[in-house]
Scaffold this motif. Structure first.
Motif, PDB file in Angstrom:
ATOM      1  N   TYR B  35       8.099 -17.760 -28.970  1.00  7.39           N
ATOM      2  CA  TYR B  35       8.001 -16.811 -27.859  1.00  7.39           C
ATOM      3  C   TYR B  35       6.876 -17.243 -26.938  1.00  7.39           C
ATOM      4  O   TYR B  35       6.026 -18.074 -27.315  1.00  7.39           O
ATOM      5  CB  TYR B  35       7.741 -15.391 -28.369  1.00  7.39           C
ATOM      6  CG  TYR B  35       6.487 -15.298 -29.192  1.00  7.39           C
ATOM      7  CD1 TYR B  35       5.238 -15.184 -28.585  1.00  7.39           C
ATOM      8  CD2 TYR B  35       6.534 -15.358 -30.574  1.00  7.39           C
ATOM      9  CE1 TYR B  35       4.090 -15.141 -29.333  1.00  7.39           C
ATOM     10  CE2 TYR B  35       5.382 -15.312 -31.330  1.00  7.39           C
ATOM     11  CZ  TYR B  35       4.171 -15.203 -30.705  1.00  7.39           C
ATOM     12  OH  TYR B  35       3.011 -15.182 -31.444  1.00  7.39           O
ATOM     13  N   THR B  36       6.851 -16.675 -25.752  1.00  8.28           N
ATOM     14  CA  THR B  36       5.781 -16.947 -24.810  1.00  8.28           C
ATOM     15  C   THR B  36       5.184 -15.614 -24.384  1.00  8.28           C
ATOM     16  O   THR B  36       5.908 -14.662 -24.151  1.00  8.28           O
ATOM     17  CB  THR B  36       6.321 -17.742 -23.613  1.00  8.28           C
ATOM     18  OG1 THR B  36       6.819 -18.986 -24.094  1.00  8.28           O
ATOM     19  CG2 THR B  36       5.256 -18.009 -22.578  1.00  8.28           C
TER      20      THR B  36
ATOM     21  N   ILE D  14       7.801 -24.476 -19.917  1.00  5.16           N
ATOM     22  CA  ILE D  14       6.659 -24.081 -20.743  1.00  5.16           C
ATOM     23  C   ILE D  14       6.176 -25.314 -21.476  1.00  5.16           C
ATOM     24  O   ILE D  14       6.958 -26.014 -22.108  1.00  5.16           O
ATOM     25  CB  ILE D  14       7.050 -22.989 -21.752  1.00  5.16           C
ATOM     26  CG1 ILE D  14       7.661 -21.802 -21.006  1.00  5.16           C
ATOM     27  CG2 ILE D  14       5.859 -22.545 -22.567  1.00  5.16           C
ATOM     28  CD1 ILE D  14       8.451 -20.883 -21.891  1.00  5.16           C
ATOM     29  N   ASP D  43       4.063 -19.205 -29.235  1.00  3.65           N
ATOM     30  CA  ASP D  43       4.219 -19.695 -30.599  1.00  3.65           C
ATOM     31  C   ASP D  43       5.550 -20.432 -30.678  1.00  3.65           C
ATOM     32  O   ASP D  43       6.443 -20.180 -29.873  1.00  3.65           O
ATOM     33  CB  ASP D  43       4.191 -18.538 -31.600  1.00  3.65           C
ATOM     34  CG  ASP D  43       3.702 -18.986 -32.970  1.00  3.65           C
ATOM     35  OD1 ASP D  43       3.726 -20.200 -33.230  1.00  3.65           O
ATOM     36  OD2 ASP D  43       3.296 -18.132 -33.762  1.00  3.65           O
ATOM     37  N   GLY D  44       5.658 -21.323 -31.625  1.00  5.39           N
ATOM     38  CA  GLY D  44       6.881 -22.092 -31.795  1.00  5.39           C
ATOM     39  C   GLY D  44       6.679 -23.165 -32.845  1.00  5.39           C
ATOM     40  O   GLY D  44       5.756 -23.066 -33.669  1.00  5.39           O
ATOM     41  N   ASP D  45       7.509 -24.193 -32.779  1.00  2.45           N
ATOM     42  CA  ASP D  45       7.447 -25.249 -33.784  1.00  2.45           C
ATOM     43  C   ASP D  45       6.088 -25.920 -33.838  1.00  2.45           C
ATOM     44  O   ASP D  45       5.646 -26.354 -34.902  1.00  2.45           O
ATOM     45  CB  ASP D  45       8.491 -26.342 -33.458  1.00  2.45           C
ATOM     46  CG  ASP D  45       9.880 -25.778 -33.444  1.00  2.45           C
ATOM     47  OD1 ASP D  45      10.101 -24.734 -34.087  1.00  2.45           O
ATOM     48  OD2 ASP D  45      10.763 -26.362 -32.780  1.00  2.45           O
ATOM     49  N   MET D  88       9.667 -26.368 -23.279  1.00  4.01           N
ATOM     50  CA  MET D  88      10.775 -25.415 -23.300  1.00  4.01           C
ATOM     51  C   MET D  88      11.175 -25.277 -21.835  1.00  4.01           C
ATOM     52  O   MET D  88      10.344 -24.904 -20.996  1.00  4.01           O
ATOM     53  CB  MET D  88      10.266 -24.104 -23.873  1.00  4.01           C
ATOM     54  CG  MET D  88      11.169 -22.940 -23.704  1.00  4.01           C
ATOM     55  SD  MET D  88      12.021 -22.632 -25.267  1.00  4.01           S
ATOM     56  CE  MET D  88      13.393 -21.687 -24.639  1.00  4.01           C
TER      57      MET D  88
HETATM   58  N1  LIG Z   1      12.578 -19.258 -28.069  1.00  4.87           N
HETATM   59  C1  LIG Z   1      11.529 -19.300 -27.246  1.00  4.87           C
HETATM   60  N2  LIG Z   1      11.405 -18.376 -26.271  1.00  4.87           N
HETATM   61  C2  LIG Z   1      10.362 -18.405 -25.425  1.00  4.87           C
HETATM   62  N3  LIG Z   1       9.393 -19.313 -25.474  1.00  4.87           N
HETATM   63  C3  LIG Z   1       9.447 -20.264 -26.425  1.00  4.87           C
HETATM   64  C4  LIG Z   1      10.498 -20.294 -27.352  1.00  4.87           C
HETATM   65  N4  LIG Z   1      10.293 -21.342 -28.177  1.00  4.87           N
HETATM   66  C5  LIG Z   1       9.153 -21.927 -27.775  1.00  4.87           C
HETATM   67  N5  LIG Z   1       8.629 -21.289 -26.719  1.00  4.87           N
HETATM   68  C6  LIG Z   1       7.410 -21.645 -25.986  1.00  4.87           C
HETATM   69  O1  LIG Z   1       7.326 -23.046 -25.913  1.00  4.87           O
HETATM   70  C7  LIG Z   1       6.107 -23.497 -26.531  1.00  4.87           C
HETATM   71  C8  LIG Z   1       6.378 -24.784 -27.283  1.00  4.87           C
HETATM   72  O2  LIG Z   1       7.363 -24.526 -28.216  1.00  4.87           O
HETATM   73  P1  LIG Z   1       7.525 -25.370 -29.552  1.00  4.87           P
HETATM   74  O3  LIG Z   1       7.963 -26.714 -29.135  1.00  4.87           O
HETATM   75  O4  LIG Z   1       8.570 -24.617 -30.351  1.00  4.87           O
HETATM   76  O5  LIG Z   1       6.174 -25.350 -30.227  1.00  4.87           O
HETATM   77  C9  LIG Z   1       5.673 -22.345 -27.418  1.00  4.87           C
HETATM   78  O6  LIG Z   1       4.278 -22.351 -27.620  1.00  4.87           O
HETATM   79  C10 LIG Z   1       6.163 -21.138 -26.663  1.00  4.87           C
HETATM   80  O7  LIG Z   1       5.239 -20.749 -25.664  1.00  4.87           O
END
Ligand SMILES: Nc1ncnc2c1ncn2[C@@H]1O[C@H](COP(=O)(O)O)[C@@H](O)[C@H]1O
Ligand SMILES: Nc1ncnc2c1ncn2[C@@H]1O[C@H](COP(=O)(O)O)[C@@H](O)[C@H]1O
Ligand SMILES: Nc1ncnc2c1ncn2[C@@H]1O[C@H](COP(=O)(O)O)[C@@H](O)[C@H]1O
Ligand code: NA
Ligand code: NA
Ligand code: NA
Lengths: 335, 103, 103, 103, 335, 335
Positions: B35-36, D14, D43-45, D88
């Motif tokens: 999430y963001t 993002i 938050d995310g991966d 993202m």
């Molecule tokens: N499903 C999602 N919805 C909204 N924002 C996301 C989502 N997945 C990842 N993000 C944003 O993208 C960033 C990087 O994502 P990640 O690559 O999953 O770590 C995260 O820190 C979030 O801010």
């Protein structure tokens, strides 16, 4: 005799500047996050100060102070609740949420009172700081319990039990009580107090330039912002209604009077110390309690309690309450 | 087009910052892992949210999720509304470049 | 679906922070009572808006309103553009979970 | 309607704040001259992006561009994903009040 | 004799560090809101300082200083306007907006000059601080009036009255003049000055560690950021054009010369004080005026005036203007 | 003998408060941007301090210190890489990114060690501050080179050359090396150090109330936040895995031991100075290096290196490392 002169301290003047800036619709405004950062600093600094003095306090008096702080923390909101619910003027949820604010303390008002005493070179004990820390939690608990009772009544209006228990919203106590004790401000104040009490005095001395010396200036900056925020709330007065605005003036008078009694008679404090206890009773929290009520009493209207605590009671105490309770304490301890 | 995209729902939730922890838990429960978060101000029925005090600040949570998840999320958020919390929730169709996220 | 939603317009207005008070007034005039405000940075024809100084900061106002209101709002905002103000305005269809807001 | 609007793509990216300079360069390369920047958390991966440290903060870049440009942009951003960067990216249809921007 | 050595003061060095960091494209950057918070602090602190000294100032000289500040506030932007409009090089709206910045003052430049004097242990009077506060509003008013005149001409180009009055955009004076006097920086500076003047000196002393002692360090931090911001603007030079960049260097020379004359001859100040008045004339505001022009003269391009004030005139004054005007004041008061 | 007592300094206590606040799930949280602002301040202050002392340092020793700092900056991450790659436990990209953090320094840990020494009134030299500034860049370079080598191998797995060179991702060295030297923290630290060294001592004195006096209090505030951030990472331990968590404890022991040797034997420093060099070796950067790795080694998982540096090694050093390396230095310099 302390007259209007005693209001000419920088903290109060900056508060007035904030109010004026807002009233003339100046575009003066704090950058995002600055007010929160400053209030964070103030809570830390006041905790350290309280802790350092607690380290060489009379434990007997300290325990008494804590005891009466808890009593005030429960008593004041109950009185407030009774007043608000009188003739059913205010619904139970709003009454519960509003009154919780009055059981807790406005750190900014408290600090303005300290500044007032220091500018007039009047001594005061440090027990009220400990009391302030203690008074955050009971008020939150009272508010949550009153709201829970209202919720129960609401989902089960007649005694005939037609609504089955399953449909009644279950009160989840543990997250709410947790909130009362792990509330950010409670932890910060209490934690800093403990640090101040157990750290070695030599090490603490290196922290004082930050926590003590620049303190009064930072407080001025905070009051400038709070003056603007308070004045902003004035435009909500008509939504809030005359009853509540009146409550915002009456309640500090009641709380302050109780505080003078606790300070002078029960704790045997000096006039300065008693003024501070009066402010504990009179002031309404707008840092610790609103988040707790937001989360725990979602049925209440946040606009009501923020308008009262910040827009009515806070300015009332800064301008009228502090000198008034000082006079009251002087007079009462004289008899 | 060489670049593969997929259509998902972008859901935005505006709430008081006090609800941040609780909303994160709800997201987890409906199976959203990313999430963001935006720190925002606002105004509405519950008064001016100027961002100066803790009880006076809004957050906006934005999640991009498949339709099914967005429905589950909406249902879970409805629970907040029923309790009396002030939420503003809406969703928008979005074409996502990172389909890996929705395996 | 058990959850009732309704389709509204999400309008976003990007402007210099100096216009905040004025834009709030405009919103009120077209009958919008709720909005969400973001403090943002940006770049464009009027130069880098780095957010370091008052005259150098952008805000983004986001409002979710019925179609009719969004049209009135657009018209009012057009007045700003005519005067020379640098606004960026656009709208997106949104499915709103809280239809109570638009009685 | 008297007010002329046009339909464009609103693209949101993002990314970690470390990529800000690089993304701005990419925008320039595909011919985007205006953008809006949000400092966000998430938050995310790749773990909690709490915004407390430089390596721990997200930004959201929002650009409103014609379809063609949005496709070029998507392609350029795909390059980041291939290198392993955590982005993202998604786009939404938007009706823009300021068509002058897209002459 | 003050040479390059006098530039080796921390404030100027941090400014240089900021410029270098930006030129080598370092990713050094201030967190969101920090620059605004610091400039808020600086205005408050400088106001308090001015107020405290105003409290025991010679009222006669103070009034004279205020009078000449107003004159400079009106005169400097008019000269600037004439220069910019010469041969119609710059359109009227941009000329009005740009020149307004030069009538007002850059607090950071002023404070760097104060730091320069203090590092060289040269005394200076405090009247220039009062003048700085006063000079914010006239410049804004001049800018708005010039733009309004341009607007009128524009909507009514020939004198034959073919465009009817109704279609001519009506100038809404009251919100614009309000802006000139309720501008956030004006209120903060003026308000803090009043607080500093009327609060009791004992109470003010508790504020000094915040407002006076840590002041120079905070200024360094601010100049570091402003150095980065100034250098960022360099890349806009080609958009802005050579004419305007030249103006950004010539105008401070004119304003500074006027300031030296006002300081030495009209106000009979010391060399230090005269340098400060020169900086009042030479520097261009980038805190108070840009928002006012954004709102009141939307036809002008903000990129122009921010590039000039922050990217050209500010660094020019910090590096060249301060020592130059100091020499000028020394030489001129010697004859 | 320094026991648990020495941990009762305010900085460590606030760190503990942060950890506890997070563990009991308090909603205490820093406002947006505050942590970054404070870390900005700390780097500036420490740079000024180092610079001022560098101004009257023995250049011979300073050069030696710089030389050994560079050696440590290269050596420690290479050892770390070897450990992580042993039996191919951790893939090359993550190993490169993680180990780079250990070659650099955690300013907060370093400052806590300084606070520890000052509270115990143990003298220390200032060379370690210079070493800290120097050690930022080599570690980043090592990390980038190791990752580049891994990338080459990856795109060209067998030696038969079946993948053509064109398809192998080209390493763009210049932006990456630039990052190693123009990294925001490097510039801020180095720049402030230079300012501190070349500004006149009289002018610097005006900056000290900001950079020196309130320093320890600000550090406490920072450690409070870092305590919360560290504790937050604990929940990522299971994702990160036991091998890496173990590495986060073993690596500081190795780095610290090397540091003690460098401090006592190679640089002939006092026990206090040697402790600081040990901390240079033992601590892992979480301010300068993560952005560099984010940008330069996108293949690595940021969650790994942040969890290790902030969630494992930082608390380990604050609670165990500092007193341990102090004992080690005492014992080793005694023989
Ligand atoms: N499903 C999602 N919805 C909204 N924002 C996301 C989502 N997945 C990842 N993000 C944003 O993208 C960033 C990087 O994502 P990640 O690559 O999953 O770590 C995260 O820190 C979030 O801010
Ligand atoms: N119509 C709207 N458009 C955009 N945001 C809104 C709208 N109404 C409410 N909000 C946001 O939702 C928050 C809570 O709304 P309310 O329940 O009306 O107090 C407000 O503080 C705003 O940030
Ligand atoms: N194409 C665009 N996409 C997103 N935001 C934009 C775009 N163009 C302009 N903006 C935003 O609108 C502000 C004013 O734009 P401008 O009038 O071009 O200076 C900029 O500072 C940006 O924040
Ligand atoms: Na109370
Ligand atoms: Na000027
Ligand atoms: Na290290």
């Amino acid at each position: 005799m302390l007259g209007l002169d005693s209001l000419l301290i920088p903290a109060v003047l900056f508060f007035a500047l904030g109010v004026i800036a807002q009233l003339i619709k100046s575009d003066l405004k704090f950058p995002e996050g600055m007010a929160k950062g400053i209030s964070f600093y103030l809570l830390m600094a006041i905790g350290l100060k309280g802790g350092a003095e607690l380290a060489h306090a009379d434990l007997g008096v300290a325990f008494q102070a804590i005891f009466w702080a808890i009593v005030m923390g429960f008593l004041v909101p109950l009185i407030g609740y009774a007043l608000l619910r009188f003739r059913d003027r205010i619904d139970a949820f709003n009454a519960a949420a509003i009154t919780a604010h009055y059981g807790s303390v406005s750190a900014a008002t408290f600090l303005t009172a300290v500044a007032f005493l220091e500018a007039s070179q009047i001594a005061h004990e440090s027990y009220p700081i400990i009391m302030m820390v203690i008074m955050e939690s009971p008020a939150i608990i009272v508010g949550l319990i009153l709201a829970a009772m209202a919720r129960k009544k609401f989902s089960n209006p007649s005694a005939d039990g037609s609504t089955n228990a399953a449909s009644a919203p279950q009160m989840e106590w543990s997250p709410l009580l947790k909130e009362a004790f792990t509330n950010g401000s409670v932890i910060l104040l209490l934690g800093s107090m403990i640090v101040g009490a157990i750290a070695s005095p030599e090490a603490m001395e290196k922290v004082y330039p930050f926590s003590h010396e620049i303190f009064m200036g930072v407080l001025c900056l905070f009051l400038l912002d709070m003056g603007m925020e308070a004045a902003k709330r004035i435009k909500s007065f008509k939504n809030v209604g005359a009853t509540l605005v009146a409550f915002g003036v009456i309640m500090p008078l009641i709380g302050g009077t109780i505080g003078v009694f606790v300070g002078v008679t029960l704790l045997d404090l000096s006039i300065g110390g008693s003024l501070l206890v009066a402010i504990l009773g009179a002031s309404a929290s707008y840092i610790a309690v609103p988040p707790a009520m937001r989360f725990g009493v979602p049925e209440a209207n946040p606009s009501y309690y923020l308008t009262l605590a910040l827009g009515v009671t806070f300015p009332f105490n800064v301008v009228i309450g502090i000198p008034l309770f000082y006079q009251m304490a002087t007079w009462y301890s004289g008899i | 087009m060489e670049i593969s995209t997929c259509t998902e729902k972008m859901v935005q939730i505006i709430a008081n910052s006090t609800l941040e922890k609780s909303l994160k838990k709800t997201l987890k429960e409906v199976g959203v892992s990313g999430y963001t978060l935006f720190d925002v101000r606002g105004d509405g029925d519950s008064g001016d949210q100027s961002g100066h005090l803790e009880g006076d600040s809004n957050i906006l949570m934005m999640v991009v999720v498949p339709l099914k998840t967005s429905q589950n999320l909406m249902e879970a958020l409805n629970g907040y509304l029923k309790k009396g919390h002030h939420l503003m929730v809406f969703s928008v169709d979005a074409e996502v470049l990172t389909p890996s996220k929705f395996g």
